[in-house]
Design a protein around this motif. Structure first.
Motif, mmCIF file in Angstrom:
data_model
loop_
_atom_site.group_PDB
_atom_site.id
_atom_site.type_symbol
_atom_site.label_atom_id
_atom_site.label_comp_id
_atom_site.label_asym_id
_atom_site.label_seq_id
_atom_site.Cartn_x
_atom_site.Cartn_y
_atom_site.Cartn_z
ATOM 1 N N ILE A 55 1.305 -1.026 -0.100
ATOM 2 C CA ILE A 55 -0.337 -0.208 -0.004
ATOM 3 C C ILE A 55 1.047 1.119 -0.170
ATOM 4 O O ILE A 55 0.126 2.410 -0.321
ATOM 5 N N TYR A 56 1.813 1.043 0.177
ATOM 6 C CA TYR A 56 2.982 2.431 0.661
ATOM 7 C C TYR A 56 3.261 2.518 -0.720
ATOM 8 O O TYR A 56 3.207 4.105 -0.707
ATOM 9 N N PHE B 28 2.732 -0.281 14.238
ATOM 10 C CA PHE B 28 2.597 -0.876 15.686
ATOM 11 C C PHE B 28 1.914 -2.470 14.686
ATOM 12 O O PHE B 28 2.012 -3.808 15.356
ATOM 13 N N VAL B 29 0.880 -1.658 13.947
ATOM 14 C CA VAL B 29 0.550 -2.995 13.537
ATOM 15 C C VAL B 29 1.649 -3.910 12.443
ATOM 16 O O VAL B 29 1.407 -5.263 12.755
ATOM 17 N N GLU B 30 2.188 -2.777 11.955
ATOM 18 C CA GLU B 30 3.542 -3.813 11.237
ATOM 19 C C GLU B 30 4.322 -5.107 11.686
ATOM 20 O O GLU B 30 4.809 -5.730 11.133
ATOM 21 N N GLY B 31 4.210 -4.262 13.484
ATOM 22 C CA GLY B 31 5.240 -4.993 13.859
ATOM 23 C C GLY B 31 5.122 -6.584 14.686
ATOM 24 O O GLY B 31 5.781 -7.759 14.474
ATOM 25 N N MET B 32 3.645 -6.655 13.848
ATOM 26 C CA MET B 32 2.670 -7.836 14.552
ATOM 27 C C MET B 32 2.366 -8.723 13.163
ATOM 28 O O MET B 32 2.029 -10.387 13.764
ATOM 29 N N ARG B 33 2.958 -8.674 12.223
ATOM 30 C CA ARG B 33 2.588 -8.393 11.154
ATOM 31 C C ARG B 33 3.872 -10.253 10.223
ATOM 32 O O ARG B 33 5.135 -9.948 10.886
ATOM 33 N N THR B 34 3.487 -10.997 9.927
ATOM 34 C CA THR B 34 4.009 -12.245 9.543
ATOM 35 C C THR B 34 4.708 -12.140 7.965
ATOM 36 O O THR B 34 5.512 -12.711 7.416
ATOM 37 N N ASP B 35 4.370 -10.948 7.574
ATOM 38 C CA ASP B 35 4.548 -11.195 5.630
ATOM 39 C C ASP B 35 5.127 -9.842 5.283
ATOM 40 O O ASP B 35 5.473 -9.293 4.515
ATOM 41 N N SER B 36 6.049 -9.505 6.376
ATOM 42 C CA SER B 36 6.387 -7.974 6.623
ATOM 43 C C SER B 36 7.859 -7.833 5.265
ATOM 44 O O SER B 36 8.192 -8.673 5.193
ATOM 45 N N LEU B 37 7.888 -6.857 4.295
ATOM 46 C CA LEU B 37 9.279 -6.472 3.687
ATOM 47 C C LEU B 37 10.163 -6.192 4.613
ATOM 48 O O LEU B 37 9.769 -5.342 5.611
ATOM 49 N N TYR B 38 11.421 -6.588 4.510
ATOM 50 C CA TYR B 38 12.596 -5.999 4.967
ATOM 51 C C TYR B 38 13.525 -5.496 4.317
ATOM 52 O O TYR B 38 14.155 -5.397 3.463
ATOM 53 N N ILE B 39 14.671 -5.561 4.887
ATOM 54 C CA ILE B 39 15.402 -4.344 4.388
ATOM 55 C C ILE B 39 16.532 -4.480 5.464
ATOM 56 O O ILE B 39 17.345 -5.256 6.379
ATOM 57 N N PHE B 40 18.040 -5.187 4.656
ATOM 58 C CA PHE B 40 19.277 -6.179 5.485
ATOM 59 C C PHE B 40 18.738 -7.392 6.293
ATOM 60 O O PHE B 40 19.349 -7.816 7.320
ATOM 61 N N LEU C 249 -1.172 11.264 7.451
ATOM 62 C CA LEU C 249 0.154 10.805 7.926
ATOM 63 C C LEU C 249 0.340 10.640 9.227
ATOM 64 O O LEU C 249 1.069 9.652 8.986
ATOM 65 N N LEU C 250 0.505 11.325 10.083
ATOM 66 C CA LEU C 250 0.325 10.649 11.296
ATOM 67 C C LEU C 250 -0.310 9.860 12.209
ATOM 68 O O LEU C 250 0.734 9.492 12.766
ATOM 69 N N TRP C 251 -1.591 9.885 11.836
ATOM 70 C CA TRP C 251 -2.298 8.813 12.557
ATOM 71 C C TRP C 251 -1.733 7.324 11.512
ATOM 72 O O TRP C 251 -1.973 6.777 12.289
ATOM 73 N N TYR C 252 -1.919 7.627 10.607
ATOM 74 C CA TYR C 252 -1.941 6.525 9.637
ATOM 75 C C TYR C 252 -0.072 5.704 9.945
ATOM 76 O O TYR C 252 -0.009 4.508 9.666
ATOM 77 N N SER C 253 0.080 6.558 9.692
ATOM 78 C CA SER C 253 1.456 5.947 10.380
ATOM 79 C C SER C 253 2.679 5.411 11.511
ATOM 80 O O SER C 253 2.797 4.485 11.641
ATOM 81 N N VAL C 254 1.504 6.054 12.749
ATOM 82 C CA VAL C 254 1.684 5.527 14.328
ATOM 83 C C VAL C 254 0.937 3.914 14.234
ATOM 84 O O VAL C 254 1.748 3.475 14.044
ATOM 85 N N VAL C 255 -0.551 3.948 13.867
ATOM 86 C CA VAL C 255 -1.308 2.686 13.361
ATOM 87 C C VAL C 255 -0.442 1.861 12.744
ATOM 88 O O VAL C 255 -0.097 0.491 13.752
ATOM 89 N N ARG C 256 0.360 2.187 11.485
ATOM 90 C CA ARG C 256 1.334 1.577 10.424
ATOM 91 C C ARG C 256 2.308 0.975 11.009
ATOM 92 O O ARG C 256 2.353 -0.365 11.074
ATOM 93 N N ILE D 276 16.731 -7.692 8.589
ATOM 94 C CA ILE D 276 16.386 -6.487 10.259
ATOM 95 C C ILE D 276 15.021 -5.692 10.500
ATOM 96 O O ILE D 276 15.243 -6.243 11.576
ATOM 97 N N ILE D 277 15.302 -4.919 9.071
ATOM 98 C CA ILE D 277 14.520 -3.710 10.115
ATOM 99 C C ILE D 277 13.536 -3.935 8.368
ATOM 100 O O ILE D 277 13.546 -4.077 7.460
ATOM 101 N N ARG D 278 12.178 -3.876 9.584
ATOM 102 C CA ARG D 278 10.645 -3.731 8.642
ATOM 103 C C ARG D 278 10.984 -2.155 7.696
ATOM 104 O O ARG D 278 10.589 -1.799 8.255
ATOM 105 N N VAL D 279 10.000 -2.688 6.196
ATOM 106 C CA VAL D 279 10.016 -1.146 6.038
ATOM 107 C C VAL D 279 9.210 -0.436 5.762
ATOM 108 O O VAL D 279 9.654 0.576 6.010
ATOM 109 N N SER D 280 8.012 -1.182 6.463
ATOM 110 C CA SER D 280 7.060 -0.319 6.456
ATOM 111 C C SER D 280 7.194 0.681 8.405
ATOM 112 O O SER D 280 6.585 1.524 7.961
#
Length: 280
Positions: A95-96, A222-234, A213-220, A236-240
């Motif tokens: 979505i980003y 914390f939610v992204e930290g719970m997901r199992t299908d995240s995209l990563y950088i290196f 932008l402020l609202w969605y960035s906060v929501v995303r 270790i770092i969740r892209v979203s």
């Protein structure tokens, strides 16, 4: 008594064509977003044709952007399977990426039409939020974008409807309904924006969009930290999460800069344009 009822992602068949619930939900979301923008645009002196024309460019290119974004951060796979890059029907959009592509399209469109970009962003923002809220239910039907494994007891403790609990049982395991968390908290954000945007001398032009932008960035984040299908950088770092943090900080800086230096008009002042568009 719990019934083992799982929603079929295919809504119906038209010959050999399978029409999926995800596509239906996204189509409804796009129509809703357009309707909301057109109705608000009339109050801010922007004609409906501009929103329709913008939609015709932003939606397809937004999907292209969402796919490109996903492919970039999964290049380890797609570099070895280039034939799958365009196979969007197999899944794989972010979505980003769609939001970034949509923003670029809007900025170019506003430049060509001589429209105020920040006001246009303010007008379409609630519709975009509504589309996101609905769109996550497409992920729900597809049993994707979920969180880590959990228990039936935990899901029941959230007092969720049985159909949600059963849809979160995938391969015999229950998962966190992160689609629901994001959809729910974005709904709260949307309600707040709709309640506040018409208050006199509350939002300057651009600040409805920046509130999103402020609202969605906060929501995303914390939610992204719970997901199992995240995209990563290196790996270790969740892209979203990284992008959410950058967006949050950048938006605060932009908000302060525009208030202190740019000093834009109030949102309720509208565009000041008349059709055919000429500036006063």
């Amino acid at each position: 008594m719990m019934t083992n009822l799982v929603i079929n992602p295919i809504a119906f068949q038209l010959g050999n064509l399978s029409v999926k619930w995800y596509g239906i939900i996204m189509a409804v979301a796009i129509v809703l977003a357009a309707w909301m923008a057109i109705n608000e645009g009339k109050k801010r002196q922007i004609i409906s044709d501009d929103f329709v024309d913008l939609l015709l460019w932003a939606v397809p290119l937004g999907y292209v952007g969402a796919r490109i974004y996903y492919v970039i951060f999964e290049w380890g796979y797609y570099s070895h399977h280039p034939d799958q890059i365009i196979a969007i029907w197999n899944g794989g959009i972010a979505i980003y990426g769609g939001l970034i592509a949509g923003l670029i399209v809007l900025l170019i469109f506003c430049h060509k039409r001589n429209l105020p970009p920040f006001l246009m962003l303010d007008i379409i923002t609630p519709g975009v939020m509504a589309a996101q809220i609905l769109g996550r239910w497409g992920n729900f039907v597809n049993q994707e974008a979920h969180g880590s494994p959990t228990t039936l007891h935990f899901l029941q403790s959230l007092h969720l409807p049985e159909f949600i609990i059963q849809q979160m049982k995938i391969g015999g395991t229950y998962y966190q309904p992160t689609f629901l968390y994001e959809s729910f908290f974005n709904l709260i954000g949307l309600i707040l924006i709709l309640l506040l945007r018409h208050r006199t001398h509350f939002f300057k032009q651009g600040e409805v969009f920046m509130t999103y932008l402020l609202w969605y960035s906060v929501v995303r984040f914390f939610v992204e930290g719970m997901r199992t299908d995240s995209l990563y950088i290196f790996g270790i770092i969740r892209v979203s999460q990284a992008l959410s943090l950058i967006l949050f900080i950048a938006t605060i800086i932009l908000w302060i800069y525009r208030r202190k230096v740019v000093k834009p008009k109030w949102y309720l002042e509208g565009s000041g344009l008349k059709y055919p568009y000429t500036r006063d």
